[in-house]
Write an enzyme that holds these catalytic residues in place. Sequence first.
Site, PDB file in Angstrom:
ATOM      1  CE1 TYR A 163      48.770 -11.962  46.846  1.00  8.12           C
ATOM      2  CE2 TYR A 163      48.785  -9.811  47.934  1.00  8.12           C
ATOM      3  CZ  TYR A 163      49.265 -11.104  47.828  1.00  8.12           C
ATOM      4  OH  TYR A 163      50.247 -11.540  48.686  1.00  8.12           O
ATOM      5  CG  ASN A 189      36.171  -3.043  37.285  1.00  9.46           C
ATOM      6  OD1 ASN A 189      37.124  -3.686  37.731  1.00  9.46           O
ATOM      7  ND2 ASN A 189      36.115  -1.728  37.335  1.00  9.46           N
ATOM      8  CB  SER A 237      44.954   0.305  54.230  1.00  9.27           C
ATOM      9  OG  SER A 237      46.338   0.498  54.271  1.00  9.27           O
ATOM     10  CE1 TYR A 252      44.317   2.012  48.448  1.00  8.63           C
ATOM     11  CE2 TYR A 252      46.075   2.445  50.039  1.00  8.63           C
ATOM     12  CZ  TYR A 252      45.098   1.612  49.529  1.00  8.63           C
ATOM     13  OH  TYR A 252      44.889   0.380  50.111  1.00  8.63           O
ATOM     14  CE  LYS A 256      41.459   0.894  50.600  1.00  7.28           C
ATOM     15  NZ  LYS A 256      40.456  -0.076  50.200  1.00  7.28           N
ATOM     16  CE1 TYR A 261      41.874  -6.632  54.952  1.00  5.11           C
ATOM     17  CE2 TYR A 261      42.634  -6.002  52.759  1.00  5.11           C
ATOM     18  CZ  TYR A 261      41.662  -6.518  53.587  1.00  5.11           C
ATOM     19  OH  TYR A 261      40.492  -6.930  53.035  1.00  5.11           O
ATOM     20  NE  ARG A 277      57.656   3.902  48.913  1.00  6.26           N
ATOM     21  CZ  ARG A 277      57.089   2.695  48.888  1.00  6.26           C
ATOM     22  NH1 ARG A 277      57.086   1.992  47.758  1.00  6.26           N
ATOM     23  NH2 ARG A 277      56.565   2.163  49.974  1.00  6.26           N
TER      24      ARG A 277
HETATM   25  P1  NAD Z   1      43.664  -5.971  43.582  1.00  3.94           P
HETATM   26  O1  NAD Z   1      43.811  -4.804  42.699  1.00  3.94           O
HETATM   27  O2  NAD Z   1      44.446  -7.200  43.279  1.00  3.94           O
HETATM   28  O3  NAD Z   1      42.121  -6.380  43.713  1.00  3.94           O
HETATM   29  C1  NAD Z   1      41.084  -5.450  43.622  1.00  3.94           C
HETATM   30  C2  NAD Z   1      40.081  -5.982  42.613  1.00  3.94           C
HETATM   31  O4  NAD Z   1      38.990  -5.047  42.514  1.00  3.94           O
HETATM   32  C3  NAD Z   1      40.668  -6.123  41.200  1.00  3.94           C
HETATM   33  O5  NAD Z   1      40.421  -7.428  40.727  1.00  3.94           O
HETATM   34  C4  NAD Z   1      39.938  -5.066  40.371  1.00  3.94           C
HETATM   35  O6  NAD Z   1      39.734  -5.482  39.036  1.00  3.94           O
HETATM   36  C5  NAD Z   1      38.641  -4.900  41.148  1.00  3.94           C
HETATM   37  N1  NAD Z   1      38.006  -3.579  41.022  1.00  3.94           N
HETATM   38  C6  NAD Z   1      38.584  -2.360  41.177  1.00  3.94           C
HETATM   39  N2  NAD Z   1      37.677  -1.384  40.994  1.00  3.94           N
HETATM   40  C7  NAD Z   1      36.484  -1.992  40.748  1.00  3.94           C
HETATM   41  C8  NAD Z   1      35.183  -1.530  40.490  1.00  3.94           C
HETATM   42  N3  NAD Z   1      34.902  -0.232  40.426  1.00  3.94           N
HETATM   43  N4  NAD Z   1      34.195  -2.425  40.283  1.00  3.94           N
HETATM   44  C9  NAD Z   1      34.462  -3.757  40.308  1.00  3.94           C
HETATM   45  N5  NAD Z   1      35.679  -4.254  40.552  1.00  3.94           N
HETATM   46  C10 NAD Z   1      36.687  -3.389  40.772  1.00  3.94           C
HETATM   47  O7  NAD Z   1      43.999  -5.475  45.081  1.00  3.94           O
HETATM   48  P2  NAD Z   1      44.207  -6.319  46.407  1.00  3.94           P
HETATM   49  O8  NAD Z   1      45.646  -6.240  46.772  1.00  3.94           O
HETATM   50  O9  NAD Z   1      43.571  -7.625  46.315  1.00  3.94           O
HETATM   51  O10 NAD Z   1      43.431  -5.388  47.430  1.00  3.94           O
HETATM   52  C11 NAD Z   1      42.067  -5.589  47.734  1.00  3.94           C
HETATM   53  C12 NAD Z   1      41.590  -4.467  48.645  1.00  3.94           C
HETATM   54  O11 NAD Z   1      42.390  -4.439  49.817  1.00  3.94           O
HETATM   55  C13 NAD Z   1      41.676  -3.078  48.013  1.00  3.94           C
HETATM   56  O12 NAD Z   1      40.554  -2.331  48.413  1.00  3.94           O
HETATM   57  C14 NAD Z   1      42.939  -2.511  48.626  1.00  3.94           C
HETATM   58  O13 NAD Z   1      42.910  -1.100  48.686  1.00  3.94           O
HETATM   59  C15 NAD Z   1      42.903  -3.126  50.018  1.00  3.94           C
HETATM   60  N6  NAD Z   1      44.245  -3.209  50.614  1.00  3.94           N
HETATM   61  C16 NAD Z   1      45.238  -3.858  49.931  1.00  3.94           C
HETATM   62  C17 NAD Z   1      46.509  -3.920  50.485  1.00  3.94           C
HETATM   63  C18 NAD Z   1      47.635  -4.607  49.740  1.00  3.94           C
HETATM   64  O14 NAD Z   1      48.781  -4.409  50.083  1.00  3.94           O
HETATM   65  N7  NAD Z   1      47.390  -5.418  48.740  1.00  3.94           N
HETATM   66  C19 NAD Z   1      46.765  -3.326  51.728  1.00  3.94           C
HETATM   67  C20 NAD Z   1      45.719  -2.688  52.398  1.00  3.94           C
HETATM   68  C21 NAD Z   1      44.453  -2.638  51.829  1.00  3.94           C
HETATM   69  C1  UD1 Z   2      52.483   0.822  50.787  1.00  2.00           C
HETATM   70  C2  UD1 Z   2      51.614   2.054  50.743  1.00  2.00           C
HETATM   71  C3  UD1 Z   2      50.411   1.858  51.642  1.00  2.00           C
HETATM   72  C4  UD1 Z   2      49.653   0.615  51.239  1.00  2.00           C
HETATM   73  C5  UD1 Z   2      50.616  -0.567  51.297  1.00  2.00           C
HETATM   74  C6  UD1 Z   2      49.997  -1.855  50.867  1.00  2.00           C
HETATM   75  C7  UD1 Z   2      53.185   3.905  50.304  1.00  2.00           C
HETATM   76  C8  UD1 Z   2      53.815   5.126  50.860  1.00  2.00           C
HETATM   77  N1  UD1 Z   2      52.401   3.216  51.158  1.00  2.00           N
HETATM   78  O1  UD1 Z   2      52.894   0.613  52.105  1.00  2.00           O
HETATM   79  O2  UD1 Z   2      49.547   2.972  51.548  1.00  2.00           O
HETATM   80  O3  UD1 Z   2      48.552   0.388  52.115  1.00  2.00           O
HETATM   81  O4  UD1 Z   2      51.726  -0.304  50.414  1.00  2.00           O
HETATM   82  O5  UD1 Z   2      49.642  -1.808  49.511  1.00  2.00           O
HETATM   83  O6  UD1 Z   2      53.362   3.570  49.135  1.00  2.00           O
HETATM   84  N2  UD1 Z   2      60.618  -0.698  49.631  1.00  2.00           N
HETATM   85  C9  UD1 Z   2      61.877  -0.645  49.071  1.00  2.00           C
HETATM   86  N3  UD1 Z   2      61.994  -0.822  47.726  1.00  2.00           N
HETATM   87  C10 UD1 Z   2      60.929  -1.065  46.896  1.00  2.00           C
HETATM   88  C11 UD1 Z   2      59.639  -1.131  47.492  1.00  2.00           C
HETATM   89  C12 UD1 Z   2      59.517  -0.921  48.846  1.00  2.00           C
HETATM   90  O7  UD1 Z   2      62.864  -0.425  49.764  1.00  2.00           O
HETATM   91  O8  UD1 Z   2      61.114  -1.211  45.682  1.00  2.00           O
HETATM   92  C13 UD1 Z   2      60.475  -0.529  51.095  1.00  2.00           C
HETATM   93  C14 UD1 Z   2      59.624   0.662  51.497  1.00  2.00           C
HETATM   94  O9  UD1 Z   2      60.367   1.818  51.587  1.00  2.00           O
HETATM   95  C15 UD1 Z   2      59.051   0.163  52.841  1.00  2.00           C
HETATM   96  C16 UD1 Z   2      58.933  -1.360  52.659  1.00  2.00           C
HETATM   97  O10 UD1 Z   2      59.832  -1.679  51.578  1.00  2.00           O
HETATM   98  O11 UD1 Z   2      59.962   0.414  53.874  1.00  2.00           O
HETATM   99  C17 UD1 Z   2      57.546  -1.815  52.286  1.00  2.00           C
HETATM  100  O12 UD1 Z   2      57.082  -1.065  51.170  1.00  2.00           O
HETATM  101  P1  UD1 Z   2      55.698  -1.394  50.427  1.00  2.00           P
HETATM  102  O13 UD1 Z   2      55.645  -2.838  50.085  1.00  2.00           O
HETATM  103  O14 UD1 Z   2      55.570  -0.420  49.307  1.00  2.00           O
HETATM  104  O15 UD1 Z   2      54.590  -1.145  51.529  1.00  2.00           O
HETATM  105  P2  UD1 Z   2      54.329   0.166  52.462  1.00  2.00           P
HETATM  106  O16 UD1 Z   2      55.249   1.261  52.140  1.00  2.00           O
HETATM  107  O17 UD1 Z   2      54.276  -0.304  53.863  1.00  2.00           O
END
Ligand code: NAD
Ligand code: UD1
Length: 338
Positions: A11, A32, A124, A149, A153, A177, A292
């Site tokens: 993403y 991968n 994160s 998770y 981080k 992020y 939650r």
């Molecule tokens: P995503 O799952 O869409 O992207 C991660 C990609 O990494 C995937 O395409 C997956 O196939 C690949 N991958 C996973 N393990 C691998 C491995 N061992 N070797 C090679 N490729 C591998 O997730 P995203 O939302 O794009 O997030 C990217 C990064 O940002 C992650 O590290 C995630 O923890 C971090 N992050 C995401 C969010 C969020 O809300 N999306 C928030 C905070 C941090």
């Molecule tokens: C979650 C993760 C966090 C991660 C982040 C981004 C948890 C406890 N935390 O954060 O570690 O870095 O995602 O991937 O899971 N909500 C609803 N209904 C739903 C989904 C969410 O009410 O179906 C609410 C949640 O309670 C929260 C808000 O929406 O108040 C955002 O939730 P979410 O998108 O899951 O993100 P975080 O909880 O901030």
Amino acid sequence: MSVLVTGGLGYIGSHTCVELMNSGAEVVVVDNLYNCKKSSYDRIKALVGKDFKFYECDIRDAEGMSEIFEKESIDSVIHFAGLKAVGESVEKPLEYFDNNVNGTLVLLDVMRKHGCKKIVFSSSATVYGMNNVSPLTEDMEVGGVTNPYGRTKYMIECILKDLYVSDNAWSICLLRYFNPIGAHKSGTMGEDPNGIPNNLMPYITQVAIKKREFLNVWGDDYDTPDGTGVRDYIHVVDLALGHLKAVEKVEGENGLFIYNLGTGTGYSVLDVVKAFEKASGQEIPYKIGPRRAGDIATCYSEPSKALNELGWKAERGIEEMCEDSWRWQSQNPNGYPD
Ligand code: NAD
Ligand code: UD1
């Protein structure tokens, strides 16, 4: 400039690849395909109008990663690859520590062996834990995390900090992020979760296309203006552009840098529901459920350090985030094609 992007078909990675190539950088992607589809590669290519290197490889495969470093001339790495589902991490902690922590150790070792010491890491806001009070600043104590998770981080942040202390020739940027949502304006790239979405926006968009009946709002008795949880939602393209600035930073000087990537504004769950309904014209039925486990009431950033030091700030508001999420979901009800 040539940037290796791990997890570059996911993403956030895919949106970052587009912005990197639009800025003139060369991109090499390693993924991968564990949590993405290969068609994400075709969509990126179509958007930027040029080809780029993609290696299907696991970052834990030291030999495979070494071959990539030997073939390509890599200046710096943006490290997105990782598993990210909080609930799943509680059930499969060993898989999370192996993929995220061990994967990062293998990557860093390969980088060191090939003399590449510049890395931007996807951290994160979860590292701020349960006890810090928003707005969250980079100098606050981190580590009060509540799930495997989050712990991966936090552990990777510790590893990278120790690495810099051991060798000041590294240049390392930790990006914390907040809540990335939204999608590319074209409607061809966006978030494509597997199964039932855990996060708020993909759940809302699936209700909007009638894949799910209603949204469960997890708690309305928090100490927030309307009782529902408040978060700092950030458009994924703004987040991607933050990575361009971070890469410039690590290219330009050695050091250990830490930045929040957020907007600095918090919206409640019901604020997001209302904004989405307005942007999409779709009604989002919801039911109030229990809290939650592991959630906090309020989490938003103090984003000024990134503005002062990187010259970056988020430009896209909640309306645009909702419009773009809706465009992606309505044009791709089943996500990326197989
Ligand atoms: P995503 O799952 O869409 O992207 C991660 C990609 O990494 C995937 O395409 C997956 O196939 C690949 N991958 C996973 N393990 C691998 C491995 N061992 N070797 C090679 N490729 C591998 O997730 P995203 O939302 O794009 O997030 C990217 C990064 O940002 C992650 O590290 C995630 O923890 C971090 N992050 C995401 C969010 C969020 O809300 N999306 C928030 C905070 C941090
Ligand atoms: C979650 C993760 C966090 C991660 C982040 C981004 C948890 C406890 N935390 O954060 O570690 O870095 O995602 O991937 O899971 N909500 C609803 N209904 C739903 C989904 C969410 O009410 O179906 C609410 C949640 O309670 C929260 C808000 O929406 O108040 C955002 O939730 P979410 O998108 O899951 O993100 P975080 O909880 O901030």
